[in-house]
Design an enzyme around this catalytic site. Structure first.
Site, short mmCIF file in Angstrom:
data_model
loop_
_atom_site.label_atom_id
_atom_site.label_comp_id
_atom_site.label_asym_id
_atom_site.label_seq_id
_atom_site.Cartn_x
_atom_site.Cartn_y
_atom_site.Cartn_z
N GLY A 225 92.17 108.49 80.98
CA GLY A 225 90.86 108.01 81.41
C GLY A 225 90.77 106.57 80.99
O GLY A 225 91.79 105.89 80.92
N GLU A 226 89.59 106.09 80.69
CA GLU A 226 89.46 104.73 80.18
C GLU A 226 89.22 104.78 78.67
O GLU A 226 88.20 105.31 78.22
CB GLU A 226 88.32 103.99 80.88
CG GLU A 226 88.67 103.49 82.27
CD GLU A 226 89.93 102.61 82.29
OE1 GLU A 226 90.10 101.77 81.39
OE2 GLU A 226 90.76 102.79 83.19
N SER A 227 90.17 104.25 77.90
CA SER A 227 90.08 104.38 76.44
C SER A 227 88.83 103.68 75.89
O SER A 227 88.20 104.19 74.96
CB SER A 227 91.33 103.83 75.77
OG SER A 227 91.52 102.47 76.07
N CYS B 265 98.24 108.76 77.94
CA CYS B 265 97.78 107.46 78.42
C CYS B 265 96.65 106.93 77.54
O CYS B 265 96.89 106.50 76.43
CB CYS B 265 97.39 107.54 79.89
SG CYS B 265 97.19 105.92 80.66
N ARG C 241 98.19 98.02 75.63
CA ARG C 241 97.46 98.56 76.79
C ARG C 241 97.95 97.92 78.08
O ARG C 241 98.37 96.77 78.08
CB ARG C 241 95.95 98.29 76.64
CG ARG C 241 95.29 99.04 75.50
CD ARG C 241 93.78 98.80 75.51
NE ARG C 241 93.18 99.27 76.75
CZ ARG C 241 92.05 98.82 77.26
NH1 ARG C 241 91.38 97.87 76.66
NH2 ARG C 241 91.58 99.30 78.40
N ILE D 294 99.95 105.23 85.23
CA ILE D 294 98.82 104.57 85.87
C ILE D 294 98.19 103.58 84.89
O ILE D 294 97.62 103.98 83.88
CB ILE D 294 97.78 105.61 86.34
CG1 ILE D 294 98.43 106.47 87.43
CG2 ILE D 294 96.52 104.93 86.86
CD1 ILE D 294 97.59 107.61 87.91
N ARG D 295 98.35 102.31 85.20
CA ARG D 295 97.89 101.26 84.27
C ARG D 295 98.24 101.67 82.84
O ARG D 295 97.42 101.63 81.93
CB ARG D 295 96.37 101.06 84.42
CG ARG D 295 95.96 100.42 85.75
CD ARG D 295 94.45 100.48 85.98
NE ARG D 295 93.69 100.15 84.80
CZ ARG D 295 93.27 98.93 84.47
NH1 ARG D 295 93.48 97.94 85.26
NH2 ARG D 295 92.58 98.73 83.37
N HIS E 26 101.12 110.64 82.77
CA HIS E 26 100.12 111.68 83.01
C HIS E 26 100.75 113.00 83.44
O HIS E 26 100.82 113.28 84.64
CB HIS E 26 99.15 111.22 84.10
CG HIS E 26 98.30 110.07 83.71
ND1 HIS E 26 97.20 110.21 82.90
CD2 HIS E 26 98.40 108.76 83.98
CE1 HIS E 26 96.64 109.03 82.70
NE2 HIS E 26 97.36 108.12 83.35
N GLU F 41 99.48 115.73 83.42
CA GLU F 41 98.44 116.57 84.05
C GLU F 41 98.32 116.33 85.55
O GLU F 41 97.68 117.10 86.25
CB GLU F 41 97.08 116.34 83.36
CG GLU F 41 96.39 115.01 83.64
CD GLU F 41 96.86 113.85 82.76
OE1 GLU F 41 97.94 113.95 82.13
OE2 GLU F 41 96.15 112.83 82.73
#
Lengths: 293, 199
Positions: free
Chosen positions: B53-55, B85, B112, B140-141, B176, B178
């Site tokens: 997600g977004e940390s 991630c 990051r 992903i990023r 990821h 998942e």
């Protein structure tokens, strides 16, 4: 090693789930959004309510603004291209924007065809009002959907209509017999293969956010309860009296959308939200949701 | 006999991100899954996954309601934690460009978005030591582990960058798992939880 695959593009949107994506027009606003816990920002020249007020042709933002926002934050940056405007989309992709919104908020460049989003490495989000529209956009390569709502109005009624419609139609497809899917595809104007996939998955194959009229923390929580995967907030935040506080409240209400005591606390003394527009007072040609085909 | 009391229960931190996918992967790995939104739920689980997600967003939400201390306590108790991630960033003791860590329980330094922006996001088949020869990893990023402490076991690298590692009860990866139907890492983590519970 492969870039730009469906999994990578759709996966990016999966990571945004449960979050709030905020419209910003400069670096300062982008930092406020990031600090408040936004999962991404949408870099714009003007927020939808100002686009509405300004009139005329609304285009892709000045690349300098997009660049300024990209340099200001570490969260993903999205930007809008006009429907069917291949070059605006390619320019944003070349700049390294993380997601492009092929958006009805801008004046369409093509009144017949949307972008062939399958051809791009950058992922796209598109608006939808029903399952036919949602499936056509996925067919063209959209990796994320959002309701259209009615942007820049601060009125949630259209977004509610759209999320309910899409989800009711998804439930119908999931419950249908396979024999019935081709006719349903014809009636919806949806690619048959996508309906087969939806039936198999029991849901849309991409995430679907709420957008277009979210003006309060309670609006954001309402959309989550109706099954949205997350929320876009456009004009609501930076048109409010205390943007930082307002932004934080919307983020928390989106996460804890069933915690009513918390939402009550969050909603206290937020100052006046944007004034808002009653939809029936909008002239038909002023309804942005009618754009897109 | 695998009675109900033997069932391993794994929580997924459900503040933001790819929660549903992890829940699915846990169930496919034969364990029970719950979404953790409240710190009191930590007491009922045998292991915790911190999802992608977004940390920065997750951190803001963790700071509310005193979640942070409970997460640190959970790691100290010896129960396994697995960060994917953004989750890896939350676990790291050092983050390049940041003065302070988030939960800070894994002796690694991470960077990051170290593979670039979204257009540089990719998938690649990579070997993961003791888990898989050909794991389809989706980046992903993604961050990567720039430096690992001496007690950290390096499980996978991609282009010379460390992308999966374990330190005792803490597991982390840049990619990821998942997002694919390959549940081998999740199964490995469920097994960590089973072993920790057995001891």
């Amino acid at each position: 090693m492969k870039t730009g695959t469906d999994r990578v593009k759709r996966g990016m949107a999966e990571m945004q789930k449960g979050g709030v994506i905020m419209d910003v027009v400069n670096a300062e606003q982008a930092k406020i959004a990031e600090e408040a816990g936004a999962v991404a920002v949408m870099a714009l020249e003007r927020v939808p309510s100002d686009i509405r007020a300004a009139g005329g042709v609304a285009r892709m933002a000045d690349p300098r603004i997009v660049e300024e926002v990209m340099n200001a934050v570490s969260i993903p940056v999205m930007a809008k291209a006009r429907i069917g405007h291949i070059v605006e989309a390619r320019v944003l992709e070349a700049m390294g924007v993380d997601y492009i919104d092929e958006s009805e908020v801008l004046t369409p460049a093509d009144e017949e065809y949307h972008l062939n989003k399958n051809e791009y490495t950058v992922p796209f989000v598109c608006g939808c009002r029903d399952l036919g529209e949602a499936a056509r956009r996925i067919g063209e390569g959209a990796a994320m959907l959002r309701t259209k709502g009615e942007p820049g109005t601060g009125n949630i009624v259209e977004a509610v209509r759209h999320i309910r419609k899409v989800n009711a139609q998804v439930r119908k497809v999931v419950g249908m017999h396979e024999d019935e899917l081709m006719t349903e595809a014809k009636l919806l104007g949806a690619p048959y293969e996508l309906l087969v996939e939806i039936k198999k998955l029991g849901r849309l194959p991409v995430v679907n956010f709420a957008a277009g009229g979210v003006a309060t923390p309670a609006d954001a929580a309402l959309m989550m309860q109706l099954g949205a995967d997350g929320v876009f907030v456009g004009s609501g935040i930076f048109k409010s009296e205390n943007p930082a506080k307002f932004a934080r409240a919307i983020v928390e209400a989106t996460t804890h959308f069933q915690d009513y005591h918390l939402i009550a606390e969050l909603s206290k003394e937020l100052g006046a939200p944007m004034k808002g527009i009653e939809i029936s007072t909008l002239a038909p040609e002023a309804r942005m949701q009618e754009r897109g085909w | 006999m695998a009675g109900k009391e033997m069932m391993i229960k794994i929580g997924v931190l459900g503040l933001q991100g790819a929660v549903r996918e992890h829940v699915h992967s846990i169930r496919e790995s034969g364990a029970e899954a719950i979404v953790v939104k409240d710190k009191d739920q930590l007491a009922e689980i045998d292991g915790l996954i911190l999802p992608g997600g977004e940390s920065t967003t997750m951190r803001k939400l963790i700071d509310k309601y005193n979640f942070m201390e409970s997460l640190k306590e959970f790691a100290r108790s010896g129960k396994p934690m697995f960060g994917t991630c953004a989750g890896l960033i939350l676990l790291a003791k050092n983050i390049i460009g940041y003065e302070h860590p988030h939960i800070g329980v894994m002796d690694v330094k991470v960077e990051r978005n170290s593979f670039g922006r979204q257009k540089d996001s990719f998938e690649a088949d990579i070997p993961i030591a003791g888990i898989a020869d050909d794991f389809q990893a989706v980046f992903i990023r993604a961050p990567h582990i720039v430096q690992a402490g001496e007690n950290v076991e390096i499980l996978a690298k991609h282009n010379e960058k460390i992308v999966a590692a374990r330190e005792g009860n803490i597991l982390g990866c840049s990619f990821h798992p998942e997002l694919t139907d390959d549940h081998r890492i999740t199964a490995y983590f469920v097994n960590m939880a089973k072993e920790a519970k057995g001891n």
